[in-house]
Motif scaffolding. Structure first.
Motif, PDB file in Angstrom:
ATOM      1  N   LYS A 235     -10.286 -10.642  -1.069  1.00 26.33           N
ATOM      2  CA  LYS A 235      -9.635 -11.898  -1.438  1.00 26.33           C
ATOM      3  C   LYS A 235      -8.268 -11.665  -2.075  1.00 26.33           C
ATOM      4  N   ASP A 236      -8.099 -10.525  -2.718  1.00 26.08           N
ATOM      5  CA  ASP A 236      -6.800 -10.178  -3.298  1.00 26.08           C
ATOM      6  C   ASP A 236      -6.169  -9.105  -2.424  1.00 26.08           C
ATOM      7  N   MET A 237      -5.138  -9.499  -1.673  1.00 29.19           N
ATOM      8  CA  MET A 237      -4.475  -8.581  -0.748  1.00 29.19           C
ATOM      9  C   MET A 237      -3.131  -8.093  -1.279  1.00 29.19           C
ATOM     10  N   ALA A 238      -2.791  -8.444  -2.515  1.00 28.05           N
ATOM     11  CA  ALA A 238      -1.482  -8.079  -3.058  1.00 28.05           C
ATOM     12  C   ALA A 238      -1.338  -6.559  -3.112  1.00 28.05           C
ATOM     13  N   LEU A 239      -0.237  -6.063  -2.634  1.00 26.68           N
ATOM     14  CA  LEU A 239      -0.032  -4.618  -2.560  1.00 26.68           C
ATOM     15  C   LEU A 239      -0.081  -3.978  -3.937  1.00 26.68           C
ATOM     16  N   THR A 240       0.452  -4.674  -4.955  1.00 25.51           N
ATOM     17  CA  THR A 240       0.420  -4.114  -6.307  1.00 25.51           C
ATOM     18  C   THR A 240      -1.018  -3.910  -6.782  1.00 25.51           C
ATOM     19  N   THR A 241      -1.885  -4.876  -6.464  1.00 29.28           N
ATOM     20  CA  THR A 241      -3.298  -4.765  -6.855  1.00 29.28           C
ATOM     21  C   THR A 241      -3.975  -3.624  -6.111  1.00 29.28           C
ATOM     22  N   LEU A 242      -3.728  -3.528  -4.802  1.00 28.59           N
ATOM     23  CA  LEU A 242      -4.363  -2.481  -3.996  1.00 28.59           C
ATOM     24  C   LEU A 242      -3.927  -1.098  -4.457  1.00 28.59           C
ATOM     25  N   LEU A 253       0.387   4.645  -0.880  1.00 31.48           N
ATOM     26  CA  LEU A 253      -0.817   3.971  -0.408  1.00 31.48           C
ATOM     27  C   LEU A 253      -0.663   3.511   1.039  1.00 31.48           C
ATOM     28  N   LEU A 254       0.469   2.878   1.344  1.00 30.73           N
ATOM     29  CA  LEU A 254       0.674   2.379   2.707  1.00 30.73           C
ATOM     30  C   LEU A 254       0.592   3.503   3.723  1.00 30.73           C
ATOM     31  N   ARG A 255       1.206   4.633   3.389  1.00 32.07           N
ATOM     32  CA  ARG A 255       1.211   5.774   4.317  1.00 32.07           C
ATOM     33  C   ARG A 255      -0.196   6.363   4.468  1.00 32.07           C
ATOM     34  N   ARG A 256      -0.882   6.588   3.368  1.00 32.33           N
ATOM     35  CA  ARG A 256      -2.204   7.216   3.418  1.00 32.33           C
ATOM     36  C   ARG A 256      -3.271   6.277   3.984  1.00 32.33           C
ATOM     37  N   PHE A 257      -3.150   4.984   3.698  1.00 29.72           N
ATOM     38  CA  PHE A 257      -4.125   4.018   4.213  1.00 29.72           C
ATOM     39  C   PHE A 257      -4.029   3.928   5.733  1.00 29.72           C
ATOM     40  N   GLN A 258      -2.800   3.881   6.242  1.00 29.94           N
ATOM     41  CA  GLN A 258      -2.603   3.828   7.692  1.00 29.94           C
ATOM     42  C   GLN A 258      -3.154   5.087   8.364  1.00 29.94           C
ATOM     43  N   THR A 266      -2.770  -4.857   5.311  1.00 33.04           N
ATOM     44  CA  THR A 266      -2.839  -6.286   5.645  1.00 33.04           C
ATOM     45  C   THR A 266      -3.832  -6.531   6.774  1.00 33.04           C
ATOM     46  N   GLU A 267      -3.748  -5.747   7.857  1.00 32.71           N
ATOM     47  CA  GLU A 267      -4.663  -5.932   8.981  1.00 32.71           C
ATOM     48  C   GLU A 267      -6.103  -5.646   8.560  1.00 32.71           C
ATOM     49  N   TYR A 268      -6.288  -4.619   7.750  1.00 28.66           N
ATOM     50  CA  TYR A 268      -7.633  -4.260   7.287  1.00 28.66           C
ATOM     51  C   TYR A 268      -8.240  -5.411   6.492  1.00 28.66           C
ATOM     52  N   CYS A 269      -7.482  -5.971   5.562  1.00 26.49           N
ATOM     53  CA  CYS A 269      -7.977  -7.080   4.746  1.00 26.49           C
ATOM     54  C   CYS A 269      -8.241  -8.312   5.600  1.00 26.49           C
ATOM     55  N   GLN A 270      -7.378  -8.576   6.567  1.00 26.34           N
ATOM     56  CA  GLN A 270      -7.593  -9.721   7.460  1.00 26.34           C
ATOM     57  C   GLN A 270      -8.897  -9.570   8.227  1.00 26.34           C
ATOM     58  N   ARG A 271      -9.177  -8.372   8.699  1.00 32.03           N
ATOM     59  CA  ARG A 271     -10.416  -8.153   9.460  1.00 32.03           C
ATOM     60  C   ARG A 271     -11.647  -8.321   8.577  1.00 32.03           C
TER      61      ARG A 271
END
Length: 335
Positions: A235-242, A253-258, A266-271
């Motif tokens: 429910k909380d998709m804010a990048l700062t929170t993640l 985070l963006l690099r390692r998560f991908q 974003t796509e992961y949270c949407q799914r």
């Protein structure tokens, strides 16, 4: 009718092949034959159905069934690899069959696969750089084993001309009807579908697939975040929170998560959100607006857009097709 007008469709009996699919396709093509003959199409090609036994140690499969016995052998127009209820064949065990299929394709045969049959098809090398589908649970494994292939498991059927691939275990009906459409015409295909009480080709596998995130990547920080997202429904998709939850900088985070999951945050949270929305839509008559709010969307329009893009159906259409509870009529609103 002259033998030269016969169009042969060969079904491959490889190790572990699902016999119900082989027999079902045999009946489907047989029904199409009877319908085409009944239409009195003077020059319509009559389908000849054959079964080919593939032995592990043999260089080439051999016919073990022929719907037109006594006629001269013909080169198959199409060869189909049915699904399997066991584990997909490895490249090593399927090598002799793959070589034979590659030669048949070079001679003009259409190659088709259903579900895990795509692993044998990929081993031929004839689909390198091309888009194919398989059962959604096998998609990641197929992509890892054959990185040159473009796996699109959202699709139930991909018709790429000389290559036909179908996704789920029962999608042999989609592949069979597509071949009937091509070889005997759309009229015969539609009448065959009506007689067998099955939908004509056009479904998508993503209607049925469940989001199964990658969890064995070995990145502890990303895995910790994935568990938190699953528990909270993303429910909380804010990048700062993640980033704070993962204990990483935002760019890291963006690099390692991908890299770990194969998709953006974003796509992961949407799914994850859409997966929860599907559950809510399948039971009870909660309004679309309420479902959107429950999974984290304050804007119903944005929810509808994301849901339709990922599932292939609008929320209201999905509920009407898969809902088990009593729909609430006007509560759904427009799709």
């Amino acid at each position: 009718m002259s033998k030269t007008h016969q169009t042969e469709i060969g079904l491959i009996l490889y190790s572990g092949a699902q016999l119900s699919a082989v027999l079902g396709l045999t009946d489907l093509f047989g029904m199409a034959n009877r319908i085409a003959t009944g239409h009195g199409q003077n020059n319509a090609p009559i389908l000849r159905i054959s079964h080919w036994q593939a032995e592990a140690a043999a260089a080439a499969p051999h016919r073990v069934f022929d719907s037109s016995p006594g006629t001269l052998p013909v080169t198959p127009t199409a060869l189909i690899l049915p699904p399997t209820l066991g584990e997909p064949m490895t490249a090593e065990t399927s090598a002799p069959l793959a070589r034979w299929l590659r030669d048949q394709h070079a001679g003009g045969a259409i190659l088709g696969s259903v579900c895990a049959g795509a692993f044998v098809l990929a081993a031929t090398g004839r689909v390198d750089g091309r888009r194919i589908t398989t059962h959604w649970t096998y998609a990641e494994t197929l992509q890892q084993r054959f990185p040159k292939v473009r796996v699109d498991a959202d699709q139930m059927l991909i018709d790429d001309g000389d290559i036909l691939t179908a996704g789920g275990l029962m999608s042999w009906t989609d592949l069979g009807l597509r071949l009937v459409d091509r070889l005997l015409g759309p009229g015969v295909m539609l009448e065959t579908a009506r007689m067998l009480l099955v939908d004509p080709p056009g479904r998508e596998q993503r209607y049925y697939s469940v989001f199964s995130p990658r969890l064995t990547h070995g990145d502890a920080a990303v895995l910790k975040l994935q568990h938190w997202l699953q528990a909270t429904g993303a429910k909380d998709m804010a990048l700062t929170t993640l980033a704070a939850r993962a204990g990483l900088g935002e760019r890291t985070l963006l690099r390692r998560f991908q890299k770990a999951t194969g998709m953006t945050t974003t796509e992961y949270c949407q799914r994850l959100r859409v997966g929860r929305a599907r559950e809510l839509l399948q039971v009870g008559g909660t309004t679309i607006e309420r479902v959107a709010w429950e999974v984290g969307y304050g804007d119903t329009g944005a929810f509808r857009k994301v849901f339709t893009r990922l599932v292939g159906l609008a929320p209201g259409e999905y509920r009407r097709r898969f809902g088990t509870g009593q729909a609430c009529g006007k509560q759904d609103g427009t799709d």
